[in-house]
Design an enzyme around this catalytic site. Structure first.
Site, PDB file in Angstrom:
ATOM      1  N   SER A 290      14.373   8.900 -27.204  1.00 42.04           N
ATOM      2  CA  SER A 290      12.944   8.984 -26.901  1.00 42.04           C
ATOM      3  C   SER A 290      12.118   9.368 -28.133  1.00 42.04           C
ATOM      4  CB  SER A 290      12.686  10.025 -25.811  1.00 42.04           C
ATOM      5  OG  SER A 290      13.523   9.803 -24.702  1.00 42.04           O
TER       6      SER A 290
HETATM    7  N1  SAH Z   1      16.996  11.816 -24.012  1.00 44.08           N
HETATM    8  C1  SAH Z   1      17.752  10.692 -24.469  1.00 44.08           C
HETATM    9  C2  SAH Z   1      17.183   9.454 -23.877  1.00 44.08           C
HETATM   10  C3  SAH Z   1      18.144   8.345 -23.753  1.00 44.08           C
HETATM   11  S1  SAH Z   1      17.485   6.928 -22.902  1.00 44.08           S
HETATM   12  C4  SAH Z   1      17.677  10.642 -25.973  1.00 44.08           C
HETATM   13  O1  SAH Z   1      16.680  11.139 -26.492  1.00 44.08           O
HETATM   14  O2  SAH Z   1      18.561  10.117 -26.607  1.00 44.08           O
HETATM   15  C5  SAH Z   1      17.868   7.318 -21.230  1.00 44.08           C
HETATM   16  C6  SAH Z   1      19.306   7.449 -20.891  1.00 44.08           C
HETATM   17  O3  SAH Z   1      19.407   7.587 -19.474  1.00 44.08           O
HETATM   18  C7  SAH Z   1      20.188   6.266 -21.269  1.00 44.08           C
HETATM   19  O4  SAH Z   1      21.216   6.696 -22.098  1.00 44.08           O
HETATM   20  C8  SAH Z   1      20.722   5.757 -19.922  1.00 44.08           C
HETATM   21  O5  SAH Z   1      22.040   5.272 -19.982  1.00 44.08           O
HETATM   22  C9  SAH Z   1      20.624   6.991 -19.065  1.00 44.08           C
HETATM   23  N2  SAH Z   1      20.569   6.778 -17.612  1.00 44.08           N
HETATM   24  C10 SAH Z   1      19.848   5.860 -16.914  1.00 44.08           C
HETATM   25  N3  SAH Z   1      20.049   6.010 -15.597  1.00 44.08           N
HETATM   26  C11 SAH Z   1      20.927   7.041 -15.451  1.00 44.08           C
HETATM   27  C12 SAH Z   1      21.561   7.669 -14.340  1.00 44.08           C
HETATM   28  N4  SAH Z   1      21.340   7.274 -13.077  1.00 44.08           N
HETATM   29  N5  SAH Z   1      22.425   8.677 -14.579  1.00 44.08           N
HETATM   30  C13 SAH Z   1      22.690   9.100 -15.838  1.00 44.08           C
HETATM   31  N6  SAH Z   1      22.134   8.553 -16.919  1.00 44.08           N
HETATM   32  C14 SAH Z   1      21.266   7.536 -16.744  1.00 44.08           C
END
Ligand code: SAH
Length: 221
Positions: A70
């Site tokens: 993000s």
């Molecule tokens: N805060 C993280 C954001 C990653 S993007 C960072 O800064 O790196 C969002 C993430 O949510 C992705 O890795 C995706 O695989 C995960 N995601 C989406 N749906 C999900 C779910 N139901 N359970 C767990 N993770 C999930």
């Protein structure tokens, strides 16, 4: 991890980080603790080495598997909203991704429980957090739609993936007096919401329009 790795050089240097923190402050982030933790957290270690020189730009960056780390402004905004009700003991994070938001949270609350549905991302994030000695962050490979029942209730819940509406399990695992911050809605029309719970009543406040990856069910190994 040696100090040159953690502190960074050139485009990952302290001066480059200071510029990012100034930009976050200019955009209205005024929680001093959040700004300080983000100044100290080596975001360049949470992306591929080829992208490290862009780590202190206020922009989302790819982390593979069609997912993104993000944008710093969004990390700061969500963290500030989550903390605005006072100190937090237990926070559930859905969507560990790179582990960067997890690392920021781990320095501001007592315990972080973070779940990620994509196994290779989850393993990489876990290694990075251990490398930074952030032992108060526990990571699990699972579908965040189920929350983490055994560790709940949580006084804070944060998600970096957007479901169509807040999953009922997450509302159930939110403690009374707790705060939940997450994007909801379809691509192109998502809103960041803050849900606060008092007993059995839930109040939902819309914060701003946002653009997150979708919240998907099931896991990927
Ligand atoms: N805060 C993280 C954001 C990653 S993007 C960072 O800064 O790196 C969002 C993430 O949510 C992705 O890795 C995706 O695989 C995960 N995601 C989406 N749906 C999900 C779910 N139901 N359970 C767990 N993770 C999930």
């Amino acid at each position: 991890m040696n100090s040159a790795t953690v502190n960074g050089i050139g485009m990952t240097s302290p001066r480059t980080r200071d510029r990012l923190i100034q930009r976050l402050a200019d955009r209205g982030i005024d929680d001093y603790k959040v700004l300080e933790v983000m100044r100290q957290t080596p975001r360049h270690l949470f992306v591929d080495e080829a992208l490290a020189h862009r780590a202190y730009e206020d922009t989302a960056l790819p982390i593979g598997f069609s997912q993104t780390l993000s944008q710093p402004y969004i990390v700061a905004r969500m963290t500030q909203l989550l903390l605005a009700g006072g100190p937090l003991k237990k926070v559930l994070e859905v969507g560990t991704g790179s582990g960067y938001q997890t690392a920021v949270l781990a320095q501001l609350v007592e315990h972080v429980y973070s779940v990620e549905r994509i196994k290779p991302l989850q393993l990489r994030a876990k290694k990075r957090l251990a490398g930074l000695k952030l032992y108060n962050a526990l990571c699990k490979h699972s579908d965040g739609g189920l929350g983490w029942e055994r560790e709940g209730p949580f006084d804070g819940i944060l998600s970096a993936a957007a479901p169509k509406k807040v999953p009922a399990e997450l509302l159930q695992q939110l403690a009374s007096g707790g705060r939940l911050v997450m994007p909801v809605g379809d691509a192109g029309q998502q809103e960041l919401v803050l849900v606060t719970r008092e007993g059995s009543s839930f109040d939902c406040q819309v914060i701003e329009g946002v653009n997150f990856v979708p919240f998907l069910s099931g896991t990927v190994s």
